[in-house]
Design a protein around this motif. Structure first.
Motif, PDB file in Angstrom:
ATOM      1  N   GLY A 393      -3.957  -4.919  -1.143  1.00 44.09           N
ATOM      2  CA  GLY A 393      -4.317  -5.689   0.033  1.00 44.09           C
ATOM      3  C   GLY A 393      -4.753  -7.080  -0.355  1.00 44.09           C
ATOM      4  O   GLY A 393      -4.888  -7.418  -1.546  1.00 44.09           O
ATOM      5  N   ALA A 394      -4.996  -7.898   0.646  1.00 45.45           N
ATOM      6  CA  ALA A 394      -5.413  -9.278   0.409  1.00 45.45           C
ATOM      7  C   ALA A 394      -6.841  -9.320  -0.133  1.00 45.45           C
ATOM      8  O   ALA A 394      -7.588  -8.338  -0.052  1.00 45.45           O
ATOM      9  CB  ALA A 394      -5.308 -10.078   1.707  1.00 45.45           C
ATOM     10  N   SER A 397     -10.249  -7.516   1.382  1.00 45.18           N
ATOM     11  CA  SER A 397      -9.886  -6.377   2.221  1.00 45.18           C
ATOM     12  C   SER A 397     -10.720  -5.141   1.928  1.00 45.18           C
ATOM     13  O   SER A 397     -10.693  -4.180   2.700  1.00 45.18           O
ATOM     14  CB  SER A 397      -8.396  -6.052   2.051  1.00 45.18           C
ATOM     15  OG  SER A 397      -8.112  -5.739   0.701  1.00 45.18           O
ATOM     16  N   HIS A 550      -3.748  -6.769  -6.546  1.00 47.48           N
ATOM     17  CA  HIS A 550      -3.182  -7.735  -5.615  1.00 47.48           C
ATOM     18  C   HIS A 550      -1.711  -7.966  -5.951  1.00 47.48           C
ATOM     19  O   HIS A 550      -0.889  -8.171  -5.063  1.00 47.48           O
ATOM     20  CB  HIS A 550      -3.964  -9.050  -5.691  1.00 47.48           C
ATOM     21  CG  HIS A 550      -3.394 -10.141  -4.849  1.00 47.48           C
ATOM     22  ND1 HIS A 550      -3.489 -10.141  -3.481  1.00 47.48           N
ATOM     23  CD2 HIS A 550      -2.700 -11.267  -5.183  1.00 47.48           C
ATOM     24  CE1 HIS A 550      -2.895 -11.217  -2.997  1.00 47.48           C
ATOM     25  NE2 HIS A 550      -2.402 -11.920  -4.011  1.00 47.48           N
ATOM     26  N   ASP A 565      -6.458  -3.839   4.938  1.00 48.64           N
ATOM     27  CA  ASP A 565      -6.596  -5.150   5.558  1.00 48.64           C
ATOM     28  C   ASP A 565      -7.915  -5.166   6.330  1.00 48.64           C
ATOM     29  O   ASP A 565      -8.119  -4.356   7.231  1.00 48.64           O
ATOM     30  CB  ASP A 565      -5.424  -5.436   6.503  1.00 48.64           C
ATOM     31  CG  ASP A 565      -5.471  -6.849   7.063  1.00 48.64           C
ATOM     32  OD1 ASP A 565      -5.869  -7.763   6.322  1.00 48.64           O
ATOM     33  OD2 ASP A 565      -5.118  -7.025   8.247  1.00 48.64           O
ATOM     34  N   ALA A 566      -8.815  -6.058   5.929  1.00 48.57           N
ATOM     35  CA  ALA A 566     -10.119  -6.202   6.583  1.00 48.57           C
ATOM     36  C   ALA A 566     -10.874  -4.881   6.663  1.00 48.57           C
ATOM     37  O   ALA A 566     -11.461  -4.530   7.689  1.00 48.57           O
ATOM     38  CB  ALA A 566      -9.945  -6.798   7.982  1.00 48.57           C
ATOM     39  N   VAL A 570      -4.122   0.187   6.781  1.00 54.88           N
ATOM     40  CA  VAL A 570      -3.106  -0.114   7.789  1.00 54.88           C
ATOM     41  C   VAL A 570      -1.770   0.562   7.488  1.00 54.88           C
ATOM     42  O   VAL A 570      -0.951   0.768   8.390  1.00 54.88           O
ATOM     43  CB  VAL A 570      -2.912  -1.630   7.937  1.00 54.88           C
ATOM     44  CG1 VAL A 570      -4.172  -2.274   8.520  1.00 54.88           C
ATOM     45  CG2 VAL A 570      -2.559  -2.281   6.611  1.00 54.88           C
ATOM     46  N   LEU A 584       3.422  -4.678   6.415  1.00 57.65           N
ATOM     47  CA  LEU A 584       2.634  -5.624   5.627  1.00 57.65           C
ATOM     48  C   LEU A 584       2.963  -5.533   4.144  1.00 57.65           C
ATOM     49  O   LEU A 584       3.146  -6.551   3.470  1.00 57.65           O
ATOM     50  CB  LEU A 584       1.131  -5.357   5.850  1.00 57.65           C
ATOM     51  CG  LEU A 584       0.156  -6.228   5.063  1.00 57.65           C
ATOM     52  CD1 LEU A 584       0.334  -7.704   5.412  1.00 57.65           C
ATOM     53  CD2 LEU A 584      -1.288  -5.796   5.327  1.00 57.65           C
ATOM     54  N   TYR A 585       3.043  -4.303   3.618  1.00 62.75           N
ATOM     55  CA  TYR A 585       3.323  -4.121   2.190  1.00 62.75           C
ATOM     56  C   TYR A 585       4.674  -4.723   1.828  1.00 62.75           C
ATOM     57  O   TYR A 585       4.792  -5.451   0.833  1.00 62.75           O
ATOM     58  CB  TYR A 585       3.296  -2.629   1.859  1.00 62.75           C
ATOM     59  CG  TYR A 585       3.636  -2.313   0.409  1.00 62.75           C
ATOM     60  CD1 TYR A 585       2.646  -2.276  -0.564  1.00 62.75           C
ATOM     61  CD2 TYR A 585       4.956  -2.047   0.020  1.00 62.75           C
ATOM     62  CE1 TYR A 585       2.949  -1.998  -1.892  1.00 62.75           C
ATOM     63  CE2 TYR A 585       5.270  -1.766  -1.304  1.00 62.75           C
ATOM     64  CZ  TYR A 585       4.268  -1.733  -2.254  1.00 62.75           C
ATOM     65  OH  TYR A 585       4.573  -1.452  -3.561  1.00 62.75           O
TER      66      TYR A 585
END
Length: 599
Positions: A393-394, A397, A550, A565-566, A570, A584-585
């Protein structure tokens, strides 16, 4: 606006010389570090009393000697008095040698125990304490303030006891000689007490500010030293000079203000002493002229000498009480570290028994670093035992936080984490953490040899075991080349890849059943990453492996991938599943692949 030590305060702001907190801190230090030395302290007190008695006998003999000169004129009696006086001061000289030697030994031993307790307690504190506390503050308490206490207890306090004994013993003799004249002399004592009372609060205020400023200065030095690469590359030397010079100016200002407050005491007492000397000379002379007073010229001279012997230690004693106010702040600062309590502790019925190779589950986990910004809310996750699970994730996250919760660096606020069905908060912290090995991006490298850096995680390991770990991590040749040469502060003489190999060798040597890879290759170039991945494959073989990354190229082969995410999961699945979802991935992977292609 800075604190003004000379600012007029209203009477309601006056504080006693010893607050309730001061008395509690003194009681803690006494019972914890000095009480067991009571026999030795009584010995010191006895030697101090001898020093005071020497002055009293000196006054008596001086008076006798003066009478020999003024009245009988017998030389043999005068010689006898001189020999006795010399002998008395020889005894005092011996005591003056033994008392500081013994008192410094007692104080140093007490502060040694204090430092040991500080280190012991520091190791029990949670990671959160170190994340919210400047390292300069910790260093200040462990080094400077502990040493200041040693100096104060071992030298200044013993000297104050000696001065107090001198004042009491000599004053008793003077009262015996002339109660009226002594009562006249001590008329200034209320004035001295008022001076001490008014100055003490100012000293405490400035001392507290000075300690904070010194802690910030030490933190600034450490930040500058650790960030020197950035400072040099970005050409910010002048800014660093300005920042540190500003801190030194503040320390200088506070030191001057502290000294200014303390300096009020000595001249006030000197003026008071001068007033007393005038009273004694005038009143004593009047009594000497009165044949019924019982005082002759020799008695008046000896009395005046006694007043000098009283007021000099009294002045030093008053200065001691002003320094005491500053040291009470230091004592409170040191004790405040013991008031920090860990939140991550063993429960009363904590167990050592669990299956570290079993599945790890997070059920409805909630956690936040700041109440206003919760990170996790009802987080569910299963990490299969013996498999490779990735969390991606970013930045921000919550990936690394999951690892911190698994190892109980923090406690969850709601929900539960289990290993093999056992809640981790029912396990002993040491046993739980012994099941984990970590290879992280931010690797702690000590300024010693590579060999010692590897052995750090398992000091009892044999040479054969260390060599085996080094060979598997492909760092053995560098060990042979460097030998026992230190690696520089934070491993400054090593490349990023070499540091990673030391971390991998540590993980191999530790041999824990659960391996945490926290951004283990994110700081490496693609070619070095490929080499390190081979070593990581050896380390993770047969272990429950959790990969936080990452860079998605390092998780392609994982058995299961969680996308965060956050603080929320997700997406989840295998690499193939997630690519097929085109979510997203997949978007992150394609973007990174394109970036590598451009490189």
């Amino acid at each position: 606006m800075g604190l003004n030590p000379f600012k007029k305060r209203e009477p309601k702001d006056k504080r006693p010389l010893f607050t309730e907190k001061d008395r509690a801190n003194i009681s803690w230090f006494w019972h914890g570090y000095l009480k067991q030395k009571t026999p030795w302290l009584f010995l010191v007190l006895g030697m101090v009393m001898i020093q005071g008695l020497v002055y009293q006998q000196f006054l008596r003999l001086t008076e006798d000697g003066l009478r020999v000169i003024f009245d009988s004129g017998q030389k043999t009696e005068l010689i006898k008095v001189c020999i006795i006086v010399f002998g008395l001061f020889a005894v005092r000289g011996l005591m003056s040698y033994l008392v500081p030697r013994l008192s410094v030994w007692l104080a140093s031993d007490a502060v040694l125990k204090l430092r040991r307790d500080l280190i012991q307690h520091l190791m029990t504190l949670d990671l959160a304490y170190f994340e919210r506390t400047n390292s300069g503050e910790i260093i200040l308490r462990m080094v400077n303030q502990a040493q200041d206490l040693s100096d104060f207890v071992g030298q200044q306090t013993v000297n104050a006891v000696r001065d107090a004994a001198t004042v009491i013993i000599v004053s008793g003799y003077l009262i015996y000689k002339s109660p009226i004249l002594f009562s006249t002399a001590v008329i200034v004592l209320p004035a001295i007490f008022f001076i001490m009372q008014s100055v003490s609060d100012r000293i405490k205020t400035v001392q507290r500010s000075a300690e904070n400023a010194l802690g910030n200065y030490m933190t600034g030095i450490e930040e500058m030293s650790n960030g020197m690469r950035t400072v040099k590359i970005s050409g910010q030397e002048e800014n660093e000079k300005h920042r540190l010079r500003k801190a030194t100016v503040e320390i200088k200002s506070l030191s001057i203000r502290l000294q200014a407050a303390q300096a009020l005491v000595a001249p006030s007492i000197d003026l008071s002493s001068a007033f007393v000397y005038v009273l004694v000379i005038g009143g004593g002379g009047y009594l000497a002229l009165d044949p019924e007073s019982g005082l002759d010229g020799a008695g008046i001279i000896a009395f005046l000498l006694g007043i000098v012997l009283v007021f000099d230690p009294a002045r030093l004693l008053a200065q001691f009480f002003t320094r005491l106010q500053a040291n009470l702040i230091i004592l409170d600062s040191v004790y405040s570290l013991f008031e920090q309590k860990p939140s991550v502790t063993d429960s009363p019925d904590a167990s050592d028994e669990f299956d570290p190779q079993a599945d790890i589950t997070l059920n409805n986990v909630a956690f936040h670093y700041s109440p206003s910004a919760p990170l996790f809310h009802d987080l569910d996750m299963t990490i299969a035992g013996g498999k490779r699970t990735a969390i991606v994730g970013a930045t921000g996250s919550g990936k690394t936080t999951v690892l911190s919760l698994l190892t109980r660096l923090y406690n969850v606020e709601k929900g539960e984490i289990r290993i093999g069905g056992k809640p981790i908060n029912s396990l002993k912290v040491k046993s739980l953490r012994s099941a984990f090995s970590v290879v992280a991006q931010d690797i702690v490298i000590f300024n010693s040899s590579i060999w010692e850096n590897i052995r750090y995680v398992r000091p009892e390991a044999t040479d054969e075991q260390i060599w085996a770990a080094a060979e598997a991590a492909e760092i053995a040749e560098l060990i042979r080349a460097r030998g026992d040469a230190p690696l520089g502060p934070k491993g400054s003489q090593l490349s990023g890849g070499q540091k990673q190999r030391i971390a991998i060798a540590r993980a191999l040597l530790r041999g824990a059943p659960i391996l945490l890879l926290d951004e283990a290759t994110s700081a490496l170039d693609q070619k070095t990453e490929e080499k390190i991945q081979k070593s990581l494959g050896i380390v993770s073989e047969g272990k429950t492996t959790i990969i936080v990354a990452h860079r998605l190229s390092s998780v392609v082969g994982a058995d299961w991938i969680y996308v965060m995410d956050a603080g929320t999961i997700v997406e989840q699945g295998t690499h193939a599943d997630l690519m097929a979802q085109q979510g997203l991935y997949a978007g992150m992977f394609q973007a990174q692949k394109k970036s590598y292609g451009d490189d």
